[in-house]
Design an enzyme around this catalytic site. Structure first.
Site, short mmCIF file in Angstrom:
data_model
loop_
_atom_site.label_atom_id
_atom_site.label_comp_id
_atom_site.label_asym_id
_atom_site.label_seq_id
_atom_site.Cartn_x
_atom_site.Cartn_y
_atom_site.Cartn_z
N SER A 174 49.13 46.07 60.10
CA SER A 174 48.48 44.88 60.66
C SER A 174 48.17 44.99 62.14
O SER A 174 48.28 44.02 62.89
CB SER A 174 49.34 43.63 60.40
OG SER A 174 49.58 43.50 59.02
N GLU A 182 54.94 53.30 58.86
CA GLU A 182 54.27 52.09 58.40
C GLU A 182 55.23 51.30 57.51
O GLU A 182 55.36 51.61 56.31
CB GLU A 182 53.03 52.44 57.58
CG GLU A 182 51.95 53.15 58.35
CD GLU A 182 50.59 52.93 57.73
OE1 GLU A 182 49.74 52.33 58.38
OE2 GLU A 182 50.39 53.32 56.56
N TRP A 196 39.93 53.61 56.24
CA TRP A 196 38.97 52.70 55.62
C TRP A 196 39.35 52.35 54.18
O TRP A 196 38.72 51.51 53.56
CB TRP A 196 37.56 53.31 55.63
CG TRP A 196 36.97 53.49 57.00
CD1 TRP A 196 37.55 53.16 58.19
CD2 TRP A 196 35.70 54.05 57.31
NE1 TRP A 196 36.71 53.48 59.23
CE2 TRP A 196 35.57 54.03 58.72
CE3 TRP A 196 34.64 54.57 56.56
CZ2 TRP A 196 34.43 54.50 59.37
CZ3 TRP A 196 33.52 55.05 57.21
CH2 TRP A 196 33.41 55.02 58.60
N GLY A 210 44.31 49.80 59.42
CA GLY A 210 43.59 49.57 58.17
C GLY A 210 42.51 48.53 58.37
O GLY A 210 41.42 48.83 58.86
N GLY A 211 42.82 47.28 58.03
CA GLY A 211 41.84 46.18 58.06
C GLY A 211 40.97 46.13 59.32
O GLY A 211 39.74 46.05 59.21
N HIS A 266 50.62 57.91 52.04
CA HIS A 266 50.42 56.49 52.37
C HIS A 266 51.14 55.64 51.32
O HIS A 266 51.18 56.01 50.15
CB HIS A 266 48.93 56.17 52.40
CG HIS A 266 48.65 54.80 52.92
ND1 HIS A 266 48.77 53.68 52.13
CD2 HIS A 266 48.29 54.36 54.16
CE1 HIS A 266 48.49 52.60 52.88
NE2 HIS A 266 48.20 53.00 54.10
P1 PGA Z 1 46.56 47.36 57.87
O1 PGA Z 1 46.68 48.73 57.05
O2 PGA Z 1 46.20 47.72 59.28
O3 PGA Z 1 45.47 46.60 57.16
O4 PGA Z 1 47.88 46.68 57.79
C1 PGA Z 1 47.39 49.81 57.58
C2 PGA Z 1 47.50 50.90 56.54
O5 PGA Z 1 47.68 50.58 55.35
O6 PGA Z 1 47.41 52.09 56.89
#
Ligand code: PGA
Length: 256
Positions: free
Chosen positions: A214, A165, A9, A235-236, A93
């Site tokens: 993403s 990532e 989040w 994330g989003g 991260h």
């Molecule tokens: P995102 O973020 O799904 O918005 O790309 C992933 C993350 O930063 O862990």
């Protein structure tokens, strides 16, 4: 192998909003043995959510913590203090590495501190766009992986989760920079080979490797079927309970 769906989040939602979200998500999802659902709320919401969480359906993670157990570290929260509140912690991260200058030393100390406090580390690794363009992905991934794990004993290696990532693929709204399943498969294979060379065949085969960058309900299925990938760090899309629930359903279908 189990699939892991992690919702990061980041710095979103008040404590009240976090609680409303959790309530909604818990109503929407069923308990699946084959899918471990994890949400990583803001630190301030962890304590109240730890009382509200239905552990049969999901688990809590912290987004970061300080590797020292106690002491004069103003503004910090340690893994020792998080013990009992969370089962997982995201470590390294790219936003911690880039915006808050988390060093390799902090990251490997955090992985060790998490394990010492019975918290499963989710170690994030991934290259920048420039490193990607210059063909340095394997070197960066190997350095971050082995650097982050360097204080982990062979006995504890089975207790870690890796999340790949690529920084250039995080939070892209246009879709122009999405990582392709083939690219991810190549890196997942490379991560597993590196783990095998360092920690043996069992580690190389059994350590969960997640993908993040993403992820949304439309591409989750494609990413979850990439060979060598065992789950997603979202994330989003994890900020919208309906979308996150849809991704969880997709993971369940892929597992069946
Ligand atoms: P995102 O973020 O799904 O918005 O790309 C992933 C993350 O930063 O862990």
């Amino acid at each position: 192998m189990k699939s892991y769906i992690v919702g990061n989040w980041k710095m979103n939602f008040s404590v009240g909003e976090s609680s409303v979200y959790l309530h909604k998500l818990q109503q929407k999802i069923r308990a699946f043995r084959s899918v471990e659902v994890i949400v990583a709320p803001s630190l301030v919401a962890l304590q109240p959510l730890s009382l509200q969480v239905d552990r049969k359906k999901l688990r809590l993670a912290a987004q970061s913590a300080n590797p020292h157990d106690f002491g004069a570290y103003t503004g910090e929260v340690s893994f020792t203090q998080l013990r009992g509140l969370v089962d997982y912690c995201i470590i390294g991260h790219s936003e911690r590495r880039q915006l808050f200058h988390a060093s390799d030393k902090d990251i490997r100390a955090s992985v060790a501190a998490a394990l010492r406090n019975q918290i499963t580390p989710i170690l994030c690794i991934g290259e920048t766009e420039t490193e990607h363009t210059f063909g340095e992905t394997h070197d960066v991934v190997r350095d971050q992986l082995l650097g982050g794990l360097s204080e982990v004993s062979t006995e504890d290696i089975s207790k870690v989760i890796i999340a790949y990532e690529p920084i250039w693929a995080i939070s892209t709204t246009t879709g122009a920079h999405l990582a392709s399943p083939d690219e991810i498969a190549d890196i997942a294979k490379f991560i597993r080979r590196t783990l095998t060379e360092t920690y043996g065949k069992e580690a190389g085969e059994n350590i969960p490797v997640l993908y993040g960058g993403s992820v949304n309900p439309s591409n989750a299925g494609a990413y979850l079927t990439v060979p060598g990938i065992n789950g997603l760090l979202v994330g989003g899309a994890s900020l919208v309970a309906d979308q996150f629930a849809e991704i969880i359903e997709t993971a369940k279908k892929v597992q069946d």
